[in-house]
Each structure stands twice: as structure tokens, then as C-alpha cells.
Design a protein around this motif. Structure first.
Motif, PDB file in Angstrom:
ATOM      1  N   ILE A 172       0.813  -1.116  -0.074  1.00 25.19           N
ATOM      2  CA  ILE A 172      -0.026   0.007  -0.070  1.00 25.19           C
ATOM      3  C   ILE A 172       0.969   1.366  -0.027  1.00 25.19           C
ATOM      4  O   ILE A 172       0.647   2.170  -0.900  1.00 25.19           O
ATOM      5  N   ASP A 173       1.961   1.327   0.636  1.00 25.74           N
ATOM      6  CA  ASP A 173       2.887   2.289   0.565  1.00 25.74           C
ATOM      7  C   ASP A 173       3.437   2.621  -0.417  1.00 25.74           C
ATOM      8  O   ASP A 173       3.484   3.710  -1.105  1.00 25.74           O
ATOM      9  N   GLU A 174       3.754   1.451  -1.250  1.00 24.59           N
ATOM     10  CA  GLU A 174       4.602   1.675  -2.617  1.00 24.59           C
ATOM     11  C   GLU A 174       3.523   2.455  -3.410  1.00 24.59           C
ATOM     12  O   GLU A 174       3.975   3.055  -4.276  1.00 24.59           O
ATOM     13  N   PHE A 175       2.451   2.016  -3.529  1.00 21.06           N
ATOM     14  CA  PHE A 175       1.350   2.474  -4.431  1.00 21.06           C
ATOM     15  C   PHE A 175       1.139   4.092  -4.096  1.00 21.06           C
ATOM     16  O   PHE A 175       1.204   4.720  -5.102  1.00 21.06           O
ATOM     17  N   TYR A 176       0.981   4.488  -2.877  1.00 22.12           N
ATOM     18  CA  TYR A 176       0.911   5.872  -2.610  1.00 22.12           C
ATOM     19  C   TYR A 176       2.229   6.582  -2.991  1.00 22.12           C
ATOM     20  O   TYR A 176       2.148   8.029  -3.308  1.00 22.12           O
ATOM     21  N   THR A 177       3.144   5.892  -3.060  1.00 19.19           N
ATOM     22  CA  THR A 177       4.575   6.686  -3.495  1.00 19.19           C
ATOM     23  C   THR A 177       4.833   6.903  -4.894  1.00 19.19           C
ATOM     24  O   THR A 177       4.865   7.897  -5.293  1.00 19.19           O
ATOM     25  N   TYR A 178       4.407   5.720  -5.586  1.00 21.50           N
ATOM     26  CA  TYR A 178       4.636   5.674  -7.080  1.00 21.50           C
ATOM     27  C   TYR A 178       3.045   5.893  -7.690  1.00 21.50           C
ATOM     28  O   TYR A 178       3.060   6.078  -9.303  1.00 21.50           O
ATOM     29  N   VAL A 198     -10.102  -2.661  -7.325  1.00 18.01           N
ATOM     30  CA  VAL A 198      -9.210  -3.525  -6.214  1.00 18.01           C
ATOM     31  C   VAL A 198      -9.079  -2.636  -4.924  1.00 18.01           C
ATOM     32  O   VAL A 198      -8.638  -1.330  -5.060  1.00 18.01           O
ATOM     33  N   ILE A 199      -9.773  -3.031  -3.892  1.00 23.75           N
ATOM     34  CA  ILE A 199      -9.607  -2.651  -2.625  1.00 23.75           C
ATOM     35  C   ILE A 199      -8.428  -3.397  -1.739  1.00 23.75           C
ATOM     36  O   ILE A 199      -8.602  -4.370  -1.556  1.00 23.75           O
ATOM     37  N   LEU A 200      -7.396  -2.607  -1.447  1.00 20.60           N
ATOM     38  CA  LEU A 200      -6.349  -2.949  -0.812  1.00 20.60           C
ATOM     39  C   LEU A 200      -6.391  -2.710   0.651  1.00 20.60           C
ATOM     40  O   LEU A 200      -6.684  -1.579   0.987  1.00 20.60           O
ATOM     41  N   ARG A 201      -6.162  -4.008   1.556  1.00 20.32           N
ATOM     42  CA  ARG A 201      -6.334  -3.778   2.903  1.00 20.32           C
ATOM     43  C   ARG A 201      -5.033  -4.358   3.647  1.00 20.32           C
ATOM     44  O   ARG A 201      -4.441  -5.226   3.276  1.00 20.32           O
ATOM     45  N   GLY A 205      -3.792  -5.762   9.942  1.00 21.31           N
ATOM     46  CA  GLY A 205      -4.901  -5.230  10.669  1.00 21.31           C
ATOM     47  C   GLY A 205      -5.143  -3.728  11.091  1.00 21.31           C
ATOM     48  O   GLY A 205      -6.027  -3.399  11.695  1.00 21.31           O
ATOM     49  N   THR A 206      -4.161  -2.914  10.502  1.00 23.67           N
ATOM     50  CA  THR A 206      -4.416  -1.524  10.725  1.00 23.67           C
ATOM     51  C   THR A 206      -5.391  -0.965   9.603  1.00 23.67           C
ATOM     52  O   THR A 206      -6.056  -1.733   8.877  1.00 23.67           O
ATOM     53  N   SER A 207      -5.807   0.131   9.722  1.00 24.14           N
ATOM     54  CA  SER A 207      -6.817   0.927   8.718  1.00 24.14           C
ATOM     55  C   SER A 207      -6.247   1.524   7.475  1.00 24.14           C
ATOM     56  O   SER A 207      -7.011   1.861   6.856  1.00 24.14           O
ATOM     57  N   LYS A 208      -5.140   0.924   7.398  1.00 21.97           N
ATOM     58  CA  LYS A 208      -4.470   1.521   5.938  1.00 21.97           C
ATOM     59  C   LYS A 208      -4.817   0.711   5.149  1.00 21.97           C
ATOM     60  O   LYS A 208      -5.280  -0.620   4.824  1.00 21.97           O
ATOM     61  N   SER A 209      -5.489   1.574   3.938  1.00 18.48           N
ATOM     62  CA  SER A 209      -6.081   0.792   2.768  1.00 18.48           C
ATOM     63  C   SER A 209      -6.112   1.733   1.445  1.00 18.48           C
ATOM     64  O   SER A 209      -5.580   2.862   1.699  1.00 18.48           O
ATOM     65  N   ALA A 210      -6.462   1.188   0.365  1.00 19.86           N
ATOM     66  CA  ALA A 210      -6.012   2.170  -0.975  1.00 19.86           C
ATOM     67  C   ALA A 210      -7.330   1.245  -1.712  1.00 19.86           C
ATOM     68  O   ALA A 210      -7.602   0.234  -1.915  1.00 19.86           O
TER      69      ALA A 210
END
Length: 443
Positions: A172-178, A198-201, A205-210
Motif C-alpha cells: 500500500i505504501d508503494e502505491f501511494y509513493t509511485y 481493487v480495494i487493498l487492505r 489489521g491496521t486501517s491502512k487501505s487503498a
């Protein structure tokens, strides 16, 4: 081993090509089916069209030989019109009156009894879309099946247009970076379809998603291009509505299909997107809204007045949504607005055949009541620079010969899911009211 298939009338009326769909087996058409086909051929609807097609095909097959003796089919099978009803008595003992359905069953039973005396009996199968005919056949000891050739996947396996994946937070971090991901980075066993969401979770278990969308070529995962700003006063209330608006507002996707239960907002958000494209952005010349005239329950018969007055009761759900979007206060205000704009046309699908529709935003509501042929007819009417959106709930079908797996909307979704010019979303959460949501789930 070759099988013997006895066709019910409703199979031929549902799919006039069905007589050619049984490979190298023997296809039997009872003579009473010809009588029923003849009684339908003067109808002006699709049933009448199919009846006329079947009649012409049978007439063409006569040039190959005598139908009562059997003629060869292109796929290696045999087609035969059966006149023999010797099993009348046994069927009549079981079910009383000798109706047309029972005559078809009698033909099937006669073949079954004949084959049971053979050294290597062939299976005899009655094919019908009528549930009770299949039940009666079972009572008589004959195999009975629904016509499955044109059926799509079961409702639980049908394409929804979106999926949820639990991944490591670094993905998820990579998606928000690039601002993109390669499909191969997800390590999926199956492939993703063009314009699928596609919903990435976070698998930890954190609330981080994309929320991402597959590119039209199916190779990349990209962020949504449309913001979540209100569209004609309508804001997406859940992830699936956001996905739907992304497809509706994307001019590069000319075919959009939306399915979902009543109250999920399919019609409202589509009308809002259409009004924005036509009235605000002037991307399309006209907003054309149509729906099939299929009654729920007993038909109320002929209606008085001009065409617009006759159509009003059928199109009232569309007008209800337009009144909400235009925020009209008094009766008659909406008609004045629509007359003043001149770019919004509410029509019945009855009048769409033969038209070419360029430069328009086209909405087909209640598309689950359309057959495969009708959907083909409608989508093939779409001209250059037009966008067409088909909406419906496959669980609410009023057409006598269609179900959740054989209606035109479901067929269209499954056939176009690999195409980059189309997109689909199944809306899941009801937003009309808590009562409507509970009714859709419980009833």
C-alpha cells in the motif's frame, strides 16, 4: 453414447437456435410444439420474432429430408418432428387432462419406454424451462433438465467488478509513493479484468487501505481519476458507488453495467452523472433514458392518451429520481423543466429498434428484463461518441422466460468483462433507507 433430447416449446421461444445446440445427439420436437409455435408467430414482441425464426428454420430443414423421419443437423445430430403419442394413457393416469405440456411429456415417455427395451438404451432427456414440466417428468421417471446452453455463471460466481485483497502494508505504501502498481506485484493466482476495482487492505489489521482501478489494458493498477466531489448534488456514500461514478464519468469507457439490489442507488447516481455530462460539460448532445415495458404482476391493460401519457406510468420511477435531482416542489414543475431543457428524453425500449444513436448518454433501466437478443439489439444501436449504461437487479426479473443466469444484463456483463471499453460494478449496500435495505435482505 448419443442421447435423445425432447424440446419443450419454451426452449425454442427462449432461444430459436436451441435446436442446433445439442452437438451430435438426436433432437425431438413434438408435433404439439409446432402448434404452440404457430399460435405465437403473430405476436409483435420477441416471442413472436423467435416463433417466426423457428418456423423459417424448420421450413428450411424440409429441403434436407422428411422431418418426421429425421434430418441431419450441421453438428452431426438429427432433428425429428415426432407425431407419436402412444403413451397418452399412462400420462393421463398420472396427471388427468391431456394438456399441451402433458402431450410433450407423453412423447418423452414413449421414447423412454422404447429405449428401455433396447440392448443399449440411449438416455432420454426432456429439456424445458418450465419447472413443473421438469417435476412431472421426474414423476414419470424421465430425466429432465433446464436449457443451460445460454446460462452464465451462478449468481455467487458472477463477475462483480471489484474485489478486496489483504496485502502487506509495504504494498500500500508503494502505491501511494509511485501512484501505480503492476498487477504482477499482487501475486494473484487468477487474473484481473480491465477496469476492475481493487480495494487493498492491510493484512496486519491496521486501517491502512487503498482503492485502485485496473487499467484498460489490464496490466497496471492506478488511482481513481475522478474526485469524490458531488455530482449534481449526489455524493458517493460507499466504495461501490464511488467505483460506479468513476466508470460513469470516464468518457473513455462507452459501456457501463451496474447491478445491485433495490435501493443501492444505481438509477440515481447514473442520472446524476448523465445530467452532468449533458447539461454541465456538454460532452453529449442528449440524455436518453429508456426501460422495458414489462409489468410486475397483472397487466393493467391499455392506457388512454398520447404516447407520453401512456408511457408515464411505466417511466414513473425515472421521473421520481429526476424530481429528486431537480429538487422540484410542485406537481408539473418537472415537465416544465424537461420541456425547457429539451436535451432529456424519456423513452420506452419499444421504439429503439432501427435507430442509430450517436452523441448521446444512454441509460437503460431495468435491463435484467431484457433477453440476450434484445441487449444485442440495444447495444448495437449505439453510435459514435455515445455512452450507454445498463442498470438492473438480476434478482428481480418479471420476464417469464428469463432468470438470474439467462437474462441479457448478466450475459452482457460476462461477455464484456475482458474488454477495455467496458466496466462493471455490483453495488452491495442499500442507501435508500434502513427499511429498504432490510427488505432487500430479509424478504
Amino acid at each position: 453414447m448419443r442421447k435423445i433430447y425432447v424440446l419443450d416449446t419454451n426452449v425454442l421461444l427462449h432461444d430459436p437456435h436451441s435446436m442446433f445446440a445439442f452437438d451430435d445427439n438426436e433432437v425431438i420436437i413434438p408435433s404439439v410444439v409446432l402448434e404452440e409455435i404457430d399460435s405465437k408467430k403473430r405476436l409483435a414482441d420477441e416471442i413472436g420474432r423467435n416463433a417466426r425464426y423457428v418456423s423459417r428454420e424448420l421450413d428450411r430443414m424440409r429441403s434436407l429430408g422428411h422431418l418426421h423421419q429425421g434430418v441431419d443437423l450441421p453438428n452431426g445430430g438429427i432433428l425429428k418432428v415426432e407425431m407419436n403419442h402412444r403413451a397418452f394413457v399412462r400420462v393421463q393416469e398420472q396427471f388427468g387432462e391431456m394438456s399441451n405440456d402433458n402431450r410433450i411429456l407423453a412423447v418423452g415417455l414413449n421414447y423412454y419406454l422404447e429405449q428401455s427395451e433396447e440392448d443399449e438404451p440411449r438416455p432420454v432427456i426432456i429439456v424445458s424451462k418450465d419447472v413443473l414440466v421438469r417435476v412431472k417428468a421426474d414423476v414419470l421417471g424421465i430425466i429432465a433438465e433446464d436449457y443451460m446452453t445460454d446460462r452464465t455463471a451462478s449468481p455467487s460466481d458472477q463477475y462483480t467488478g471489484h474485489l478486496t485483497l489483504h496485502v502487506h502494508p509495504s504494498v500500500i505504501d508503494e502505491f501511494y509513493t509511485y501512484r501505480f502498481l503492476g498487477v504482477s506485484q499482487l501475486g494473484l493466482k487468477g487474473k484481473l479484468h480491465p477496469n476492475e476495482f481493487v480495494i487493498l487492505r492491510d493484512e496486519l489489521g491496521t486501517s491502512k487501505s487503498a482503492l485502485l482501478k485496473v487499467s484498460s489494458d489490464g496490466h497496471r493498477l492506478e488511482p481513481l481519476h475522478m474526485s469524490n466531489d458531488p455530482v449534481w448534488g449526489i455524493t458517493a456514500r460507499n466504495a461501490q458507488q464511488r467505483m460506479a461514478l468513476e466508470l460513469l464519468l470516464n468518457d473513455e469507457i462507452p459501456l457501463v453495467t451496474l447491478t445491485g439490489r433495490a435501493g443501492t442507488g444505481k438509477t440515481l447516481i447514473t442520472l446524476a452523472a448523465g445530467l452532468m455530462k449533458v447539461e454541465d460539460e456538454h460532452k453529449y448532445k442528449k440524455l436518453l433514458i429508456a426501460r422495458p415495458v414489462v409489468p410486475m404482476g397483472k397487466d393493467i391493460g391499455y392506457l388512454p392518451g398520447e404516447k407520453e401519457e401512456k408511457l408515464r406510468p411505466w417511466m414513473q420511477p425515472i421521473y421520481d429520481n429526476l424530481e429528486f435531482l431537480f429538487d422540484t416542489k410542485k406537481s408539473g414543475d418537472l415537465d416544465k423543466i424537461l420541456m425547457g431543457l429539451g436535451s432529456i428524453q424519456v423513452e420506452a425500449l419499444t421504439y429503439i429498434r432501427g435507430r442509430s444513436i450517436p452523441g448521446q448518454f444512454i441509460i437503460i433501466d431495468e435491463a435484467q428484463n431484457l433477453s440476450m437478443h434484445e441487449v444485442k439489439t440495444i447495444v448495437s444501436r449505439v453510435g459514435e461518441n455515445s455512452k450507454i449504461v445498463l442498470l438492473g437487479d438480476p434478482e428481480q426479473i418479471d420476464h417469464p422466460y428469463l432468470d438470474a443466469q439467462s437474462n441479457g444484463l448478466t450475459y452482457l456483463v460476462e461477455r464484456f468483462k475482458e474488454e477495455g471499453i467496458s466496466g462493471h460494478v455490483t453495488l452491495e449496500k442499500g442507501e435508500r433507507s434502513k427499511l429498504a435495505q432490510l427488505a432487500a435482505e430479509k424478504l
